[in-house]
Scaffold this active site. Sequence first.
Site, PDB file in Angstrom:
ATOM      1  N   LYS A 134      33.028  45.610  -4.418  1.00  0.00           N
ATOM      2  CA  LYS A 134      31.982  45.792  -5.331  1.00  0.00           C
ATOM      3  C   LYS A 134      32.264  46.476  -6.677  1.00  0.00           C
ATOM      4  CE  LYS A 134      27.900  45.521  -2.215  1.00  0.00           C
ATOM      5  NZ  LYS A 134      26.494  46.220  -2.146  1.00  0.00           N
TER       6      LYS A 134
ATOM      7  N   LYS B 228      29.008  31.355  -0.736  1.00  0.00           N
ATOM      8  CA  LYS B 228      27.653  31.867  -0.016  1.00  0.00           C
ATOM      9  C   LYS B 228      26.396  31.738  -0.609  1.00  0.00           C
ATOM     10  CE  LYS B 228      27.023  35.996   2.099  1.00  0.00           C
ATOM     11  NZ  LYS B 228      27.114  37.405   2.837  1.00  0.00           N
TER      12      LYS B 228
ATOM     13  N   LYS C 263      21.969  36.244  -4.132  1.00  0.00           N
ATOM     14  CA  LYS C 263      21.104  36.634  -5.292  1.00  0.00           C
ATOM     15  C   LYS C 263      21.919  36.634  -6.520  1.00  0.00           C
ATOM     16  CE  LYS C 263      19.024  39.654  -1.720  1.00  0.00           C
ATOM     17  NZ  LYS C 263      19.405  40.800  -1.092  1.00  0.00           N
TER      18      LYS C 263
END
Length: 332
Positions: A111, A194, A197
């Site tokens: 991240k 994947k 969002k």
Amino acid sequence: MQRIFSGIQPSGIPHLGNYLGAVRNWVALQKDHDCIYCVVDLHAITMWQDPAQLANQTRELAASLIACGIDPQGSILFHQSAVHAHTRLAWIFNCVARMGWLNRMTQFKDKAGKDREAASTGLFVYPNLMAADILVYHATRVPVGDDQRQHIELTNDIAQKFNHDFATDFFPAVEGVILGPAARVMSLRDGAKKMSKSDASEMASILLTDDADTIALKIRRAKTDPEPLPSEPAGLEGRPEARNLVGIYAALTDSDHAGVLRVHGGQGFGAFKASLTELLVDKLGPIATETRRLLADRATLEGMLAAGAARAAAISTPIADEAERLVGFLKV
Ligand code: AMP
Ligand code: TRP
């Protein structure tokens, strides 16, 4: 009954991957567990969140969870910032966990990306808050995706070090209930990625509030290859997009690849996509309707969350109190 705790970040309406990979399992676990489910808004702000959006996204996610079958009466559903015991215990855990442990967390590396110096310090200590979320309820089972395995191990390390340092057995061992890879839903535009969002293309994911026309359009546009469906799972090898659509069909019908191919093998994608669209509309339609109904009555929805927070606080406040007493804080 064992106590379950799990959390999900408020990034708005969940997509089909969140549903099949997480939420559907949360619903099923309610049958034989004492379940606490949390919309983790404190975790969300470890990355920048638009203040005008955060409260909305919290409501949207909560409404969607209830619409999927999380029972706000039988289980406890609340948002994290409403229950202060989480941050109280998280602070203590910030002082129990070691820099070296957190330095090994792969999610932080992912991240934070290349510019680690620019990441928030909250993102670095995020796993300590997650450990507090779980342990402040003395929860022992935690349903999560495979990507959270490392954080569950860290939770156990923190519990053990706390127990050791303060000569107690106050915190129990925690077990991750790792949800199967069968529920890994891939992007509709790229079978190697994947469903997420953060995907730039709106066509990549199906949201739980998509209406029938939107679902039909997204499935029609979904990437495929020119071959008809194979009659056995081995034939899906090297065909990630076909495999993904068959996997979605299987998950929604509680079947597996072989079961779906026994019925649909030999079909072209035109026919299979039509069946899949019908199935998705049938399964997701009622969820979308219920989500919209809940969002239209904000007072009732917020009342449910407030009631959930009060029940969560009733369990977690005494546990945070006791942890503080063990640490030696003066209680007057
Ligand atoms: P996220 O907020 O994206 O981390 O996802 C919340 C939950 O949904 C996690 O437990 C994930 O494991 C699950 N999840 C997210 N994306 C997918 C996906 N494409 N397929 C299956 N599960 C997913
Ligand atoms: N870190 C989890 C995720 O990104 C969300 C989460 C926060 C969580 N606290 C938790 C999951 C406690 C399980 C238990 O998906």
